[in-house]
Design an enzyme around this catalytic site. Sequence first.
Site, PDB file in Angstrom:
ATOM      1  N   ASN A  51     -59.522 -97.714 -78.376  1.00 46.44           N
ATOM      2  CA  ASN A  51     -59.282 -98.173 -77.017  1.00 46.44           C
ATOM      3  C   ASN A  51     -60.448 -97.743 -76.135  1.00 46.44           C
ATOM      4  OD1 ASN A  51     -58.595 -95.411 -75.853  1.00 46.44           O
ATOM      5  ND2 ASN A  51     -57.026 -95.597 -77.444  1.00 46.44           N
ATOM      6  N   PHE A  90     -49.092 -89.292 -69.328  1.00 43.74           N
ATOM      7  CA  PHE A  90     -49.790 -90.337 -68.582  1.00 43.74           C
ATOM      8  C   PHE A  90     -49.312 -91.678 -69.113  1.00 43.74           C
ATOM      9  CE2 PHE A  90     -52.385 -87.115 -66.869  1.00 43.74           C
ATOM     10  CZ  PHE A  90     -53.214 -87.664 -65.896  1.00 43.74           C
ATOM     11  N   LYS A 146     -68.286 -98.252 -96.694  1.00 46.14           N
ATOM     12  CA  LYS A 146     -68.261 -99.422 -95.819  1.00 46.14           C
ATOM     13  C   LYS A 146     -67.893-100.670 -96.612  1.00 46.14           C
ATOM     14  CE  LYS A 146     -71.004-102.331 -92.758  1.00 46.14           C
ATOM     15  NZ  LYS A 146     -72.338-102.643 -92.193  1.00 46.14           N
ATOM     16  N   PRO A 171     -47.748 -91.284 -85.659  1.00 43.60           N
ATOM     17  CA  PRO A 171     -46.711 -90.451 -85.029  1.00 43.60           C
ATOM     18  C   PRO A 171     -46.835 -90.470 -83.504  1.00 43.60           C
ATOM     19  CG  PRO A 171     -47.756 -89.291 -86.854  1.00 43.60           C
ATOM     20  CD  PRO A 171     -48.566 -90.518 -86.622  1.00 43.60           C
ATOM     21  N   ASP A 172     -45.705 -90.470 -82.819  1.00 43.74           N
ATOM     22  CA  ASP A 172     -45.673 -90.416 -81.358  1.00 43.74           C
ATOM     23  C   ASP A 172     -45.781 -88.945 -80.947  1.00 43.74           C
ATOM     24  OD1 ASP A 172     -45.011 -90.398 -78.638  1.00 43.74           O
ATOM     25  OD2 ASP A 172     -43.759 -92.177 -78.839  1.00 43.74           O
ATOM     26  N   ILE A 173     -46.994 -88.515 -80.620  1.00 44.97           N
ATOM     27  CA  ILE A 173     -47.242 -87.098 -80.343  1.00 44.97           C
ATOM     28  C   ILE A 173     -46.466 -86.632 -79.123  1.00 44.97           C
ATOM     29  CG2 ILE A 173     -49.012 -85.368 -79.842  1.00 44.97           C
ATOM     30  CD1 ILE A 173     -51.038 -87.232 -81.214  1.00 44.97           C
ATOM     31  N   LEU A 174     -46.499 -87.422 -78.048  1.00 40.04           N
ATOM     32  CA  LEU A 174     -45.847 -87.016 -76.803  1.00 40.04           C
ATOM     33  C   LEU A 174     -44.341 -86.865 -77.002  1.00 40.04           C
ATOM     34  CD1 LEU A 174     -46.231 -86.364 -73.828  1.00 40.04           C
ATOM     35  CD2 LEU A 174     -46.018 -88.804 -73.321  1.00 40.04           C
ATOM     36  N   LYS A 181     -40.563 -94.116 -69.831  1.00 40.22           N
ATOM     37  CA  LYS A 181     -41.284 -93.204 -70.727  1.00 40.22           C
ATOM     38  C   LYS A 181     -40.929 -91.756 -70.408  1.00 40.22           C
ATOM     39  CE  LYS A 181     -46.009 -92.339 -72.407  1.00 40.22           C
ATOM     40  NZ  LYS A 181     -47.441 -92.784 -72.296  1.00 40.22           N
ATOM     41  N   ASP A 215     -51.464 -96.467 -81.232  1.00 39.64           N
ATOM     42  CA  ASP A 215     -50.076 -96.722 -81.625  1.00 39.64           C
ATOM     43  C   ASP A 215     -49.957 -97.089 -83.103  1.00 39.64           C
ATOM     44  OD1 ASP A 215     -48.798 -96.431 -79.011  1.00 39.64           O
ATOM     45  OD2 ASP A 215     -49.967 -98.212 -78.480  1.00 39.64           O
TER      46      ASP A 215
END
Length: 399
Positions: free
Chosen positions: A213, A325, A290, A306-309, A339, A280
């Site tokens: 991102n 955030f 390569k 994994p959803d760390i938060l 959230k 995600d």
Amino acid sequence: MLRGKRVLIGIGGGIAAYKVCEVISSLFKAGAQVRVILTESATAFITPLTVSTLSRHPAYRDRDFWQPTHQRPLHIELGEWAEIFLIAPLTANTLGKLACGLADNLLTNTVLASRCPILLAPAMNTEMWEQLAVQRNWQQLRQDPRYHSVGPDAGLLACDRVGTGRMAEPTEIFLALQSLLYTQGKRDLVGKQILISGGGTREFLDPVRFIGNPSTGKMGLALAQAAFYRGASVTLVCAPLEGSVPVQILEIANAAQMREAMLQCLPKADWIVMSAAVADVKPASYTPHKLPKKALPDCLPLEPVPDILAELGTKKHPHQRLIGFAAQTGDIVKPALEKLQRKNLDAIAANPIDRAGAGFASNTNEAVFLDRAGRQQTIPSCTKLELAHQLFDFIQTVK
């Protein structure tokens, strides 16, 4: 943060004096009022004409000390005028005078005639810096709440010695001045252990291709800088980023590494601020060499990371505060509230990433802060450093 602020700069006699020119120029461009005092030894390295041109105001020297053109003593006028006082480079000589409360020139007299926060940027040869007497003076000043420090850094010195003694870079000094002007020198986060994540994770398909991102980590860096200058002990877990901050930095590349680092540091943290843009999904498989273009799949199999938060929300203790955030487009408040509840957060900062000057890669940001008690605070566009400070103000009021 700087427009209209009154910044007094004292320049000592050292080769690093040339670096202060960039600080003066940056302050003026940011709208600050700048006044400069040159010690007599400083004029051997930088001229009064240079600093007066950059600050758009005559430079002061010892010969101006008791001129009849001043209605009041110059050191009194300057000391009362200043909102913050930078001394850079701070030499061993001036350090010793400050530690003993001596005042034999305009610079040291003005220090004693002022009450504002003072930022010290030491610069000297490594052997000089490591002398017992110099370290004793340095530690004595650091115990005084008026004095704050930036540097010294390690590296190649003008004497060709490699070691500690380099003056902090102008950008680092500039950021420290902004923080001290915001806080007025208060260290309200002393004793806090703050864990911060920043930057964007990268989920690699092969050594050169990844899913990522646009996050640059600027917000995480600003949070670490703000917390540090308010006295906190800070650990920053981040993807590689540009910039520096004098805190513990744990560099990671992907979400799995960030999860491991965050969980390892979690038990000691009082506040956890998750500003990182974590992927995600990731490629279902990784190839260590390569892939040729013709071997790239037409349809790339993905799997969730994994959803760390959310995991941090299940593991945090009652005394800990977890802040997330939410980078959103369109309506930023409703998804952020969802959230906040879903991941058991104490507060969240909702960011609009579809507005100019906000979100990824920008130097400015805007947000809506929300907490689980239902409070909302809208932060209009400002620098990311100022937004970081306002977030810490907000967190301190979270029940």
